[in-house]
Structure formats: C-alpha cells, structure tokens
Design an enzyme around this catalytic site. Structure first.
Site, mmCIF file in Angstrom:
data_model
loop_
_atom_site.group_PDB
_atom_site.id
_atom_site.type_symbol
_atom_site.label_atom_id
_atom_site.label_comp_id
_atom_site.label_asym_id
_atom_site.label_seq_id
_atom_site.Cartn_x
_atom_site.Cartn_y
_atom_site.Cartn_z
ATOM 1 N N ASP A 127 -8.097 10.069 12.244
ATOM 2 C CA ASP A 127 -8.122 9.830 10.678
ATOM 3 C C ASP A 127 -8.960 8.349 10.437
ATOM 4 O OD1 ASP A 127 -7.733 10.397 8.077
ATOM 5 O OD2 ASP A 127 -5.599 9.547 7.989
ATOM 6 N N VAL A 147 3.306 1.009 2.764
ATOM 7 C CA VAL A 147 3.231 -0.009 3.853
ATOM 8 C C VAL A 147 3.591 -1.061 3.101
ATOM 9 C CG1 VAL A 147 1.521 -1.523 4.990
ATOM 10 C CG2 VAL A 147 1.057 0.814 4.781
ATOM 11 N N GLY A 166 0.903 -1.117 0.316
ATOM 12 C CA GLY A 166 -0.082 -0.011 -0.204
ATOM 13 C C GLY A 166 0.812 1.322 -0.012
#
Length: 660
Positions: free
Chosen positions: A136, A28, A21
């Site tokens: 978030d 990631v 990711g």
C-alpha cells in the site's frame, strides 16, 4: 466514533494523547509510554478487530514487524492486543506525510522527487530482503522526519508495513481488494495477487505523482474505473527527459517481471539524478480526456467481473444507478478494504442475416456437404459402438468393481517423525479411506500437523474429508503462514517416544485404476513435504514437520562465576529464526510450545560441559554455570531427536579481566 479517548490507557504501558489521523483501517494517535516517550499508535477499527482469525495474524506478524529495523522505515515498537482493541505502536514521526507536501506544493523539483523516491526504494529493498511486502505504498504512508522546508537526505520514513497483511492476506487470491486504487499494481487488480514488484509499481506511481502533480490514471469515473486503467491503459507521457521517461515507463510496466527490483530502482534514480539537477518543477499535468489502451490488457480473473464488465466500468460515468461503486475521496488516497461489487452479465445479441441478402442455409453447397459428412459419421459411430461397446463395458465394470490399495512411507524427518500412508478404495462406497500413521523415535512429538489431500486429477477442487483420530480443520495460510492448497491442520496429536498414532480420513475420490491411486497418494505426500520445506514460510507453525535443526548460541565471552546464557535457535528451511527461540537458559516461565512439540518439554532437553570441567551443570541439566577461566569453551546440548549439538567456542574470564 473515535476508537479511543485522550488520557485513556492503552495496555499496561501507554496512554493516549491526541488523534492525529484517521483512515479506512483505523485511527492514528499519539501515545505516551511509561518512560515519558512520545510514540504513535495505529488503532484498528472494530470491524477488523472482530475477525477472530485477525488476532492470530496480528500476533504472527508481530515478530516480523518488530525485526524490520532500518533507518528508512518507521520502527514498530510494540503490538497491543487488549480485548477487542488491536494497536500497533511505532515511532512518532513529526514532519508530516508526503501527502501534505503534494497537496501544499504540487509538482516537486525533479531532483527532490528522485531523492524521495530513491529513499522509498531503499526502504522497500530492505523489507523485501526480509520477506516483507508493503502492498500500500502511497504519499500518505511516506513520512518525513522533519518538515519539508527543513528536509535533508535521509529524512524519509516509510510506514504501515504489515498493515495489509494484518487486515488482508499476504500474496493470496482474495474476493475483494485491499489497497488504494490510484496506486494499485495491475496484477493485484487482474489476479488478486501482488508481491515485491507490486511495491515497485506503486512507487513508480508515487514518483509520477511527485513529478506531474497527479497520478497517471487519475481521471473521470469511480475508483474502479481508475483501478481498471492500471490494467488496460498506458500511462500518459509527461514532459521529462527521455531517459527519465524510459525508466518511469519501466517502473509502470504491466508485466511484473519487467520491473526492476527496489534496490536496482534506487540505484537507477541516483544515476539519473544529475540529468535533472537543475530542472524546475513541471506545471501540473492535467488528466487526458481519453487514455491510450494497451494492445492486450491483462485478463481479469477476479470472479466478480468479466472483461466486458470492467470495460463498461472503465468508461462509466462517476455515478451508475445499477452498480453501487464507492467513492474513495479526494486524491484517491484512502485505502480500500471491501469486496468487489457484482453485476449481472447479459449474453451478447447475435445479429440476424437478412434473408434477401443470403439464401437459406439448407440450400447452400456447404450445408449439403455437412449433411453428407454427418451421415457417414453416424454410420461409423454405430459400427464402432457395436464392435467396441461390450469390451469397453466389461473393462469399465472390472475397474469399477476392483478393490484398490496403496502404501507409502516418507523418510524420517530430523525431529524423528516418520509418516506412512495407506490408501484403500472401496468400489461399493465409491470412497477412499486414507490412514496416516505418525511415528516418533527418541522423543515424544505433539502439536499440530499438516496433511495435504489433493483432488484426484490436476485441476480438481479440493475434496472434502471425514476425519477420525484427531481434531481437524482446514489449514488457513493467513494464520499458519503455510500457503498450500487442499491443506488440513491436525491438532492435539500426541505421539509417545518410540510410539505410533493413526489418523484416518474418508475421502470421496474414486480412482480408475491402481496407477491413479498411487499417483493420488504420492501427490498428497509430495505436496505436504514441499509445503513444509518452503523457505519463504515464516513463523512457528507445524514445528514437528518443519524443524530442520537447532543452533546453540552463547555470548562470545562470559564472566566466572556466573550462569551461562544459552539460546536454542530453531532452524527452518529459510534459515535460523532468532526471533522465535526454542529455549533460553536460565529459563523463566513456561517452555515454548515448539519445545513441547518436538521434545515433550524440558524433560527432553539437556546441556553438558564441552570444555573439561570449566562448566558446571545442575542436576536438572538445564542450567549451566561458568566456573573456570579458559580462552576456549563450548557447551553441548541434546534437544529431543537432535542429540549432537554444540555451541561455537566462547571464552570464560574473571571479573577483574572482564573489562580488558
């Protein structure tokens, strides 16, 4: 450009596998640990890692995140600082994210949406109880332990706790935004601040999206237009049960105080679940052409925008030539980390009155009355000036020419620190010289100290100061964890036992009289004390001023003959801090900086036998050995100014009976 390569080492314990990711904050990757375990690592982008203060924030957050262990939260295993590379190592969750589910399936069955949202609220409730806010929440940060088709209750894992605190600043006013516009709570947009109620709001947006297939304020316009709708518009009603809509509307309240806590929200969802148990997914709800405005939207105080600016942005087309607004990409799922754009605000044009429709103002009766009143007012002012001016000027001259001084001494702190302050105002220079004396009692004290120097009057900006006697810098709350206005960090102070050290600050404030000087001096002292006693402060900054006590911890049972493990736990205003021990015996390596600050090091620490010869203490007083069998024993400790410490009772047994 990739931030890592497959097979490359990450620190001394991990090796990169595949990139899985990428986002605004970092990439990631899967990583393999030394014992062969597959984990995930979020590697922060270089533009964030280049910030010198970020590394300190990174290290400060480490103990908080490592302790955030709950079945509904992705466990953080390690945080790696390697040159300019910063990485957070966590459990690898193989089932994908909720974003994948939303993209692939569209609206979910209400029962499934409730189940997922309740588990997200469970994670938030646990984190909020530990003083951690996510900031978030969005489908991208909600992971699944198994693929959606195989999912069972308990498979939700919330990730990326602490990322906003590492990259941004915790619960502080900012010059930009850190977050995702489609999920931002209105208070973050209007004031730059967000706490646990903001997480509840973002999860309400997520629940709305799971039910409707889109976020409530998605629609035409750039990301800032979407963000402003959180402040100015009502969430469009979707076709759900009235009780469900009432709860969803409450989650999305503009007022943070009206929203439920995360724990209450989870309980309410589970209570409402039977109402939707048999409901099919809704058809995807399309965005309305126009949004209904709230009666009184929150005032924007971001500095970069006026209300007029943001109203223009809310109705702006997707592309504006004069305002470079960035696009966040599909579904608004990218975290935004950037400053707000600035626009020139032009004054409004005032409409002119047609002379034929109204006579000139000077011919009106109102004008004649105003003119007469003005004449009387001028006469009164002249008389008053003549009568009062000499006395006023004399008083002003007396005040301006008066030398003022004030003294204040704070009560001694548990560490043995005493702070006295002396302020003297010189009318010739127009400045106040503040002398701060730090005194120690039984133990030497050192390290960093906080001092608040406020403005002269409420609302004044923080004054500058010229310091002597210490290395001084502005307190940075994002690093120290102490969020206080007008704070200064005094470093490299060393106060001998029974001794005294003075630091001076020359401050450009000119008090009008003795009362003003006294108020200013006591205001700085009270603000300093309040900041040091704030229970919400986490971390180990300013230990000499913040440490309230020390707890002596031992195992509940030890085996003879063997060394006794003793842990000294610092106690702050918020309670014991097991994550940052003051000292562990038997010791390995250097003593903690906290111990050095409050005792001068190991020389200020001693253990002693509290059970009549069952313990042996070596000549240094630092290592204790269990010698005799006894059902109840304690160990005593002296740590600097804390001289009457004792552990809870523990038992000493033989090796033969250790397994009993």
């Amino acid at each position: 450009m990739q931030l890592a390569q497959t097979g490359e080492a990450l620190g001394a314990s991990y090796r990169f596998g595949e990139r899985v990711g990428s986002g605004a904050v970092g990439e990631v990757w899967t990583v393999t640990s030394a014992d062969g375990q597959t984990l995930a690592a979020k590697v922060l982008r270089p533009e964030h890692a280049d910030d010198p203060s970020l590394i300190e924030r990174f290290v400060r957050e480490r103990s908080v995140l490592l302790a955030l262990k709950d079945s509904s939260i992705v466990t953080v295993r390690d945080m790696v600082v390697e040159g300019a590379r910063l990485a957070i190592v966590m459990d690898y969750i193989a089932g994908g994210s909720l974003r994948d589910v939303v993209k692939g399936s569209g609206p979910l069955r209400p029962a499934d949406a409730f189940d997922v949202a309740a588990e997200v609220f469970d994670a938030l409730a646990f984190a909020h109880s530990r003083g951690v806010t996510h900031r978030d929440i969005k489908p991208d940060n909600v992971l699944l332990n198994r693929p959606w088709s195989e999912r069972a209750t308990g498979d939700v894992r919330v990730s990326d706790f602490g990322i906003s605190d590492v990259v941004g600043e915790k619960l502080r006013q900012t010059t930009g935004l850190v977050g995702t516009p489609h999920y931002m709570p209105p208070e973050l947009i209007s004031s730059g601040r967000s706490g646990p109620p903001g997480d509840v709001y973002s999860t309400g947006v997520l629940l709305y999206e799971l039910l409707a297939g889109r976020t409530p304020f998605a629609g035409a316009g750039p990301d800032f237009s979407v963000a402003y709708r959180h402040v100015s518009s009502r969430p469009p009603r979707i076709p759900v049960d009235d009780k469900v809509w009432e709860f969803l509307d409450l989650l999305l309240s503009k007022d943070p105080a009206r929203r439920p806590t995360a724990a209450d929200a989870a309980a309410t969802l589970r209570r409402l679940a039977p109402r939707v148990a048999d409901h099919a997914p809704l058809a995807r709800v399309e965005a309305p052409e126009d949004f209904d405005d709230v009666e009184r939207p929150a005032t924007m105080v971001r500095g970069s925008f006026t209300d007029e600016d943001l109203s223009a942005l809310a109705s702006a087309p997707a592309v504006q030539e004069d305002v470079p607004l960035p696009d966040l990409g599909e579904a608004g799922s990218a975290t935004m980390v950037r400053s707000l754009p600035r626009r020139d605000v032009r004054p409004r044009t005032v409409a002119r009155v047609d002379e034929e429709e109204a006579p000139p103002f000077w011919r009106t009766r109102k004008a004649l009355l105003l003119a007469g009143g003005a004449v009387l007012l001028i006469v009164a002012m002249i008389v008053g000036f003549m009568v009062l001016s000499p006395a006023d000027k004399s008083a002003e001259a007396a005040g301006a020419g008066e030398q003022l001084s004030a003294q204040l001494q704070d009560p001694a702190l548990p560490t043995g620190l005493t702070i006295s302050r002396n302020a003297s105002y010189s009318p010739s220079s127009g400045e106040t010289r503040l002398t701060i004396a730090y005194s120690a009692q039984k133990a030497p004290l050192s390290g960093e100290f906080l001092e608040v120097i406020p403005g002269l009057s409420e609302g004044d900006s923080c004054p500058a100061a010229t310091w002597e006697g210490a290395t001084v810098s502005r307190n940075q709350g994002s690093i120290t964890g102490v969020d206080v206005e007008c704070g200064w960090k005094l470093s490299e102070l060393k106060i001998p036992a029974g001794g005294r050290v003075e630091v001076t600050a020359t401050v450009p404030v000119a008090p009008a009289d003795q009362k003003a000087l006294d108020t200013w001096l006591s205001g700085g002292s009270e603000a300093t004390t309040a900041a040091m006693q704030e229970p919400a402060v986490m971390g180990t900054a300013y230990p000499v001023q913040r440490l309230l006590g020390v707890e002596v911890r031992t195992p509940s049972r030890v085996v003879t003959p063997s060394p006794l493990k003793i842990t000294l736990v610092p106690v702050w205003a918020g309670g014991p801090d097991e994550l940052n021990p003051l000292y562990i015996s038997p010791a390995s390596g250097k003593p903690s900086q906290m111990l050095a600050a409050v005792t001068g090091g190991e020389q200020g620490l001693r253990f002693s036998d509290g059970c009549g010869g069952a313990l042996a203490v070596d000549s240094s007083g630092l290592t204790v050995t269990a010698l005799q069998i006894t059902p109840q024993c304690t160990v005593r400790a002296s740590v600097g100014n804390f001289t009457e410490l004792q552990s809870p009772s523990f038992g000493i047994t033989s090796r033969e009976n250790a397994g009993d």
